[in-house]
Design a protein around this motif. Structure first.
Motif, PDB file in Angstrom:
ATOM      1  N   ASP A  10      11.367 109.024  63.434  1.00  0.00           N
ATOM      2  CA  ASP A  10      10.615 108.651  64.618  1.00  0.00           C
ATOM      3  C   ASP A  10       9.352 109.496  64.670  1.00  0.00           C
ATOM      4  OD1 ASP A  10      11.334 108.753  68.211  1.00  0.00           O
ATOM      5  OD2 ASP A  10       9.631 107.995  67.066  1.00  0.00           O
ATOM      6  N   ASP A  12       7.206 109.905  66.885  1.00  0.00           N
ATOM      7  CA  ASP A  12       6.902 110.575  68.146  1.00  0.00           C
ATOM      8  C   ASP A  12       7.727 111.847  68.317  1.00  0.00           C
ATOM      9  OD1 ASP A  12       6.645 107.345  69.530  1.00  0.00           O
ATOM     10  OD2 ASP A  12       4.999 108.727  69.176  1.00  0.00           O
ATOM     11  N   SER A  13       8.975 111.783  67.981  1.00  0.00           N
ATOM     12  CA  SER A  13       9.834 112.921  68.260  1.00  0.00           C
ATOM     13  C   SER A  13      10.019 113.833  67.063  1.00  0.00           C
ATOM     14  CB  SER A  13      11.212 112.427  68.707  1.00  0.00           C
ATOM     15  OG  SER A  13      11.831 111.709  67.666  1.00  0.00           O
ATOM     16  N   LYS A 488       9.040 103.838  71.665  1.00  0.00           N
ATOM     17  CA  LYS A 488       9.965 104.589  72.525  1.00  0.00           C
ATOM     18  C   LYS A 488      10.872 103.638  73.302  1.00  0.00           C
ATOM     19  CE  LYS A 488       7.140 108.761  73.090  1.00  0.00           C
ATOM     20  NZ  LYS A 488       6.370 109.610  74.040  1.00  0.00           N
TER      21      LYS A 488
END
Length: 521
Positions: A10, A12-13, A488
């Motif tokens: 991921d 984003d994370s 997300k």
């Protein structure tokens, strides 16, 4: 790791999803439709990795070099008018100092080129690449050759119109074609290598024009006419050979063995790509592309890159000619012209190296948006130097940064769009719209460097700077933020309702609207 367990990080994370998330994000629980039998069943993981690397290397050798040659010819043929201008084109055709006529000849190419582009990928799919691409190349080679026979501005404009019509299918067609052969994290570097042919064409065009200029007067024709004639004849011959060198899509390519064909299709399906299989054209695919916000935001980003690209490539010879560099050896005929042409080569070489570098980084990191943002800042710095610099040295340095900031963003933007639009025809139509709209801005690019603004060309440089800031930079920031927000939601299960009550076939037809399709940022 087994073949179906495709690893996903991921963006984003920075974490690896759980096993349950893998089942909804390109993992083994995804539906792959009619998956061919595994020709490597029973082999070890190390053997499979070796076979996959060997397959990719074979695909690269079969597909990429010849396609790069085709695009080198395409870009050379559309931009060599900038070199021809310095070699007496405007004088011999009676254009003289009438910049409006010359700019109109530049602009009319982009009108036909852009209007025809959205349709070309449909034709490519229906007629087969091995027929469509060589055919259009032969056509534009004929047009290019006849451009050297023009005797007035009207003839030049007619030739440029038909050149745009014939060339329209190559760039969107090849990008779409390559996206149907490679996985999403492999496509960017191939698109970058393919597009780097444009930078090579820019540098090669200057060298070639300097050499062809020595033929001026042969047959009663100026050097500019021989530029068009010789380059057009070369394109025509390469187009004929292309009937044997251009291959069809994976499910029909003749050079693949049955086992290799199964491997290519399986690796694409495990990447959640429907481009691995046949799909009948329906108007709903066309409208799906038209209604997708990513198509239009991608078009905005691409216009920022492409508008700057054409301004730079069409007028770099003129810009350098007005920087104040003059010939140092008057005893050699036309030495000043040759010197100016050779000065256009180094910025293009830098652009080619940067394009391939950014393509590699974007593939490895899957951060195409950040690559666009960072690279565009380099181009913005370059055109700021051209706009504000007072010395020839500073402005010439600005052309390097300008080229390095523009060229990589073109293939990276196309790769970004290809990664995030799924469906055979939907992707083809979307790329046609994105590239067509971007190229339509060549009309603007053709008219911003005016003779009355020499030698600083401040309105032209300011316009390119505006394109890069407002459309390329800001558009890339907006798209990345929106895609990250959507990822997300999908990873949190907020889009699972989209597939409620649907069959596996119906879910498969959702393409990038599937909740398990994770966008490339």
């Amino acid at each position: 790791m087994k073949e179906g367990d495709v690893e996903y990080i991921d963006a984003d994370s920075g974490r690896t999803p759980s096993d349950n998330e893998k089942g909804t994000a390109l993992g083994p629980k995804a539906s792959y439709g009619d998956l061919p039998a595994d020709p490597d069943a029973g082999r070890s993981d190390a053997e499979k990795v070796h076979i996959d690397k060997r397959l990719k290397w074979r695909l690269d050798l079969k597909l990429i070099p010849w396609l790069c040659l085709l695009y080198l010819c395409s870009f050379l043929d559309r931009t060599n008018i900038g070199n021809a201008k310095l070699d007496g084109l405007t004088t011999d055709l009676g254009i003289g100092t009438n910049a409006g006529l010359y700019n109109a000849a530049l602009s009319i190419f982009f009108v036909s080129y852009s209007l025809f582009e959205p349709l070309t990928n449909i034709l490519l799919k229906r007629l087969r690449p091995s027929i469509f691409l060589p055919a259009i190349m032969i056509l534009w080679g004929i047009v290019m050759t006849t451009m050297g026979l023009c005797t007035n501005a009207g003839g030049l404009m007619a030739a440029r119109f038909f050149l745009g019509l014939a060339e329209a299918g190559l760039f969107p067609g090849v990008n779409y074609y390559l996206s149907c052969w490679y996985k999403r994290d492999e496509f960017g570097i191939r698109a970058a290598i393919f597009f780097s042919a444009a930078a090579v064409a820019g540098s090669f065009g200057g060298l070639l024009a300097a050499a062809i200029n020595l033929m001026s007067g042969i047959g009663g024709k100026g050097g500019w006419a021989w530029i068009f004639i010789l380059e057009g004849l070369a394109t025509f011959l390469i187009g004929i050979v292309s009937f044997w060198m251009v291959h069809d899509f994976p499910d029909d390519a003749k050079f693949l063995s049955p086992d290799d064909r199964a491997r290519v299709i399986r690796r694409l399906k495990f990447d959640n790509q429907s481009s691995a299989e046949h799909e009948e054209f329906k108007m709903e695919y066309f409208w799906a592309a038209v209604k997708d916000w990513k198509t239009w935001n991608g078009a905005v980003i691409y216009m920022g890159a492409d508008g700057a690209l054409y301004a730079f490539s069409l007028f770099l010879p003129t810009i350098i000619a007005d920087l104040g560099y003059t010939a140092t050896t008057a005893s050699i005929a036309n030495f000043e012209f040759i010197e100016q042409q050779l000065l256009t080569v180094p910025p293009y070489v830098a652009a080619a190296v940067m394009t391939i570098t950014v393509g590699y980084i974007a593939d490895r990191t899957r951060q195409r948006g950040l690559c666009n943002i960072a690279t565009s800042l380099i181009g913005i710095a370059g055109f700021s130097m051209l706009l504000g610099g007072s010395s020839a040295g500073v402005q010439y340095a600005g052309t390097f940064l300008g080229a390095m900031g523009i060229y990589p963003c073109v293939p990276n933007t196309i790769s970004w769009a290809s990664n995030n639009i799924e469906g055979v025809y939907k992707r083809g139509v979307a790329l046609g719209i994105i590239i067509g709209w971007g190229n339509l801005n060549g009309v603007v690019s053709s008219n911003i460097y005016r003779a009355q603004d020499k030698p600083r060309y401040k309105p032209g440089h300011a316009t390119v700077l505006g394109y890069m800031v407002l459309f390329l930079l800001v558009g890339s920031i907006v798209q990345r933020l929106l895609l990250a927000r959507e990822n997300k939601k999908r990873l949190a299960g907020q889009r699972d309702g989209w597939i409620a009550g649907k069959s596996e076939a119906e879910i498969d037809m959702l393409g990038d609207k599937r909740p398990d399709f994770i966008y490339t940022l």
